[in-house]
Every structure is written in structure tokens, then in C-alpha cells.
Write a protein that holds these residues in place. Structure first.
Motif, mmCIF file in Angstrom:
data_model
loop_
_atom_site.group_PDB
_atom_site.id
_atom_site.type_symbol
_atom_site.label_atom_id
_atom_site.label_comp_id
_atom_site.label_asym_id
_atom_site.label_seq_id
_atom_site.Cartn_x
_atom_site.Cartn_y
_atom_site.Cartn_z
ATOM 1 N N LYS A 90 -2.122 14.856 33.400
ATOM 2 C CA LYS A 90 -0.793 15.114 33.948
ATOM 3 C C LYS A 90 -0.904 15.690 35.359
ATOM 4 N N LYS A 91 -1.875 16.575 35.575
ATOM 5 C CA LYS A 91 -2.092 17.154 36.904
ATOM 6 C C LYS A 91 -2.649 16.117 37.875
ATOM 7 N N ALA A 92 -3.511 15.245 37.378
ATOM 8 C CA ALA A 92 -4.160 14.264 38.246
ATOM 9 C C ALA A 92 -3.207 13.161 38.661
ATOM 10 N N LEU A 93 -2.445 12.655 37.727
ATOM 11 C CA LEU A 93 -1.600 11.503 38.028
ATOM 12 C C LEU A 93 -0.231 11.622 37.374
ATOM 13 N N GLY A 94 -0.225 11.934 36.113
ATOM 14 C CA GLY A 94 1.024 12.182 35.405
ATOM 15 C C GLY A 94 1.967 11.006 35.301
ATOM 16 N N GLN A 95 1.447 9.788 35.308
ATOM 17 C CA GLN A 95 2.304 8.623 35.143
ATOM 18 C C GLN A 95 2.896 8.643 33.730
ATOM 19 N N PRO A 96 4.193 8.388 33.593
ATOM 20 C CA PRO A 96 4.835 8.450 32.268
ATOM 21 C C PRO A 96 4.157 7.571 31.218
ATOM 22 N N GLU A 97 3.773 6.361 31.577
ATOM 23 C CA GLU A 97 3.127 5.477 30.608
ATOM 24 C C GLU A 97 1.766 6.024 30.182
ATOM 25 N N GLY A 98 1.036 6.609 31.114
ATOM 26 C CA GLY A 98 -0.251 7.223 30.780
ATOM 27 C C GLY A 98 -0.085 8.414 29.857
ATOM 28 N N LEU A 99 0.939 9.235 30.108
ATOM 29 C CA LEU A 99 1.200 10.379 29.233
ATOM 30 C C LEU A 99 1.608 9.918 27.838
ATOM 31 N N ALA A 100 2.408 8.870 27.766
ATOM 32 C CA ALA A 100 2.785 8.315 26.464
ATOM 33 C C ALA A 100 1.536 7.812 25.739
ATOM 34 N N GLU A 101 0.703 7.081 26.448
ATOM 35 C CA GLU A 101 -0.513 6.539 25.844
ATOM 36 C C GLU A 101 -1.421 7.651 25.321
ATOM 37 N N LEU A 102 -1.660 8.677 26.122
ATOM 38 C CA LEU A 102 -2.578 9.737 25.703
ATOM 39 C C LEU A 102 -2.037 10.554 24.534
ATOM 40 N N THR A 103 -0.751 10.824 24.511
ATOM 41 C CA THR A 103 -0.199 11.610 23.411
ATOM 42 C C THR A 103 -0.175 10.803 22.113
ATOM 43 N N TYR A 125 -2.470 21.235 12.018
ATOM 44 C CA TYR A 125 -1.318 20.395 11.699
ATOM 45 C C TYR A 125 -0.094 20.755 12.546
ATOM 46 N N ASP A 126 0.070 22.026 12.856
ATOM 47 C CA ASP A 126 1.163 22.424 13.755
ATOM 48 C C ASP A 126 0.988 21.765 15.120
ATOM 49 N N ALA A 127 -0.251 21.739 15.619
ATOM 50 C CA ALA A 127 -0.527 21.096 16.907
ATOM 51 C C ALA A 127 -0.247 19.597 16.841
ATOM 52 N N LEU A 128 -0.567 18.976 15.714
ATOM 53 C CA LEU A 128 -0.294 17.552 15.531
ATOM 54 C C LEU A 128 1.207 17.282 15.582
ATOM 55 N N VAL A 129 1.981 18.109 14.900
ATOM 56 C CA VAL A 129 3.436 17.924 14.898
ATOM 57 C C VAL A 129 3.995 18.093 16.307
ATOM 58 N N ARG A 130 3.528 19.104 17.029
ATOM 59 C CA ARG A 130 4.002 19.305 18.411
ATOM 60 C C ARG A 130 3.616 18.132 19.305
ATOM 61 N N MET A 131 2.410 17.573 19.089
ATOM 62 C CA MET A 131 1.978 16.424 19.890
ATOM 63 C C MET A 131 2.811 15.190 19.540
ATOM 64 N N PHE A 132 3.126 15.003 18.267
ATOM 65 C CA PHE A 132 3.979 13.891 17.856
ATOM 66 C C PHE A 132 5.337 14.006 18.552
ATOM 67 N N GLU A 133 5.904 15.203 18.544
ATOM 68 C CA GLU A 133 7.192 15.422 19.210
ATOM 69 C C GLU A 133 7.088 15.110 20.705
ATOM 70 N N GLN A 134 6.013 15.573 21.336
ATOM 71 C CA GLN A 134 5.808 15.318 22.762
ATOM 72 C C GLN A 134 5.639 13.834 23.024
ATOM 73 N N ALA A 135 4.857 13.159 22.179
ATOM 74 C CA ALA A 135 4.636 11.718 22.341
ATOM 75 C C ALA A 135 5.960 10.968 22.261
ATOM 76 N N LEU A 136 6.784 11.345 21.301
ATOM 77 C CA LEU A 136 8.087 10.707 21.138
ATOM 78 C C LEU A 136 8.942 10.885 22.391
ATOM 79 N N LYS A 137 8.914 12.068 22.969
ATOM 80 C CA LYS A 137 9.682 12.322 24.198
ATOM 81 C C LYS A 137 9.162 11.469 25.352
ATOM 82 N N TYR A 138 7.844 11.412 25.500
ATOM 83 C CA TYR A 138 7.279 10.600 26.584
ATOM 84 C C TYR A 138 7.616 9.126 26.406
ATOM 85 N N VAL A 139 7.501 8.634 25.179
ATOM 86 C CA VAL A 139 7.774 7.218 24.910
ATOM 87 C C VAL A 139 9.240 6.896 25.176
ATOM 88 N N LEU A 140 10.131 7.740 24.709
ATOM 89 C CA LEU A 140 11.563 7.466 24.878
ATOM 90 C C LEU A 140 12.023 7.619 26.329
#
Length: 185
Positions: A90-103, A125-140
Motif C-alpha cells: 500500500k505504501k509502495a504503490l497502493g493500486q486498488p486492484e493490487g490491494l484487492a488481490e493481496l487481501t 481467526y479474528d485477523a482473518l475476519v478483519r482481512m475478509f472485511e477489508q478484502a470485501l471493501k477493496y473489491v467493492l
């Protein structure tokens, strides 16, 4: 009589910026070259920033694999180090598609790991749930034409979450429906 030792404040970005103003082009290139050679993280950062290599996400994915789904189960798991790879991108490039892909990739790697062994750690598992939520936000946040493939992958992750304890499946379903996505709940 003891002499009082003066302490200097910790250097800041403005101190560095002041010193950089004294560099000519060759000096600045030399500094960047030294930083590049100093660590793999710096190389990955510069490759991503400048779009170099076949897949600028590869080094970040390699870090996620190393810390979430290591090839050798004797190696430790580190959620924070895996998440740092996403932060570094995110600091290096932070392209939305890249963030979606990584999450999304992070979530997939968790389930690849869980397929080979169990984990009894609520924080994991808490970290997994937070990452899932973040991934969903990036994708949408992506244009509609780019969302479908990511949503299909996330739906697979969501379904795999139904077989995990700690309320993971329920949390996944909550975020999925809160995003207005239909599912077989």
C-alpha cells in the motif's frame, strides 16, 4: 560538578529532507541504490513503485505465504508480518486492484494452511475476519467489471469459513450480506 548532557530529539522526516536537499542527482541515485541493495523489502517496494518485473505483487505474496502458509510447518506463523506485506504494498504503490488481490490472497492462504493443519487461536481467526472485511471493501471499490472474479474467490473463502469455529462463518456472512451480496446462508 557534573556536566549536563544535552539530548537531541529523534531525527524526523524533515531532518532527512533537509539533508537530501544537499544531494545532487548522482548522490541521490547512489543513495537509492544503497537502499535498494540493503534489503529485500526495499527492492520489493521500488519494484512495485516503478512497476518493474512480470508481477510486482509476487514478492508481497511470497511474504504472505511465508508467514501465513509456510511450506515447512515447523516455521512459525505471524499474522502481523503477513499483514505488513499488504501495508508495505500500500505504501509502495497502493493500486486498488493490487490491494484487492493481496487481501483476497491472504484469506485464501489461510484456508490453504488450515487444510493441512488445525489452528486453535482466536487472534488468528479474528485477523482473518478483519482481512475478509477489508478484502470485501477493496473489491467493492473496484469498477464493476473487475469485481466478479474477486467476489467469486471471496465467496469460496466465505463458504470455507462455514467449517471453522470461532464464529468465522457467521462473521463472513454478516459482512457479505451487509455489502448487499446474496449468499446461500
Amino acid at each position: 560538578m557534573a556536566t549536563k548532557k544535552t539530548t537531541k530529539a529523534t531525527p524526523s522526516w524533515s531532518d532527512v529532507k533537509t539533508k537530501l536537499a544537499d544531494f545532487d542527482r548522482a548522490g541521490l541515485l547512489g543513495l537509492v541504490q544503497d537502499l535498494y541493495a540493503a534489503s529485500k523489502d526495499n527492492k520489493a517496494f521500488l519494484h512495485a513503485r516503478f512497476g518493474l518485473g512480470d508481477d510486482p505483487l509476487e514478492p508481497f505474496k511470497d511474504v504472505i505465504i511465508r508467514w501465513i502458509n509456510p511450506p515447512d510447518f515447523r516455521n512459525p506463523i505471524s499474522v502481523s508480518k503477513a499483514k505488513k506485506a499488504i501495508s508495505d504494498y500500500k505504501k509502495a504503490l497502493g493500486q486498488p486492484e493490487g490491494l484487492a488481490e493481496l487481501t483476497v490472497f491472504y484469506c485464501e492462504e489461510v484456508f490453504d494452511f488450515l487444510a493441512g493443519c488445525g489452528m486453535d487461536d482466536e487472534g488468528f481467526y479474528d485477523a482473518l475476519v478483519r482481512m475478509f472485511e477489508q478484502a470485501l471493501k477493496y473489491v467493492l471499490a473496484l469498477p464493476a467489471a473487475q469485481q466478479a472474479a474477486f467476489l467469486a474467490r471471496l465467496d469460496r473463502v466465505r463458504q470455507l469459513g462455514q467449517n471453522v469455529g470461532w464464529g468465522v462463518g457467521d462473521d463472513f456472512d454478516h459482512f457479505w450480506s451487509a455489502a448487499g451480496l446474496a449468499g446461500d446462508e
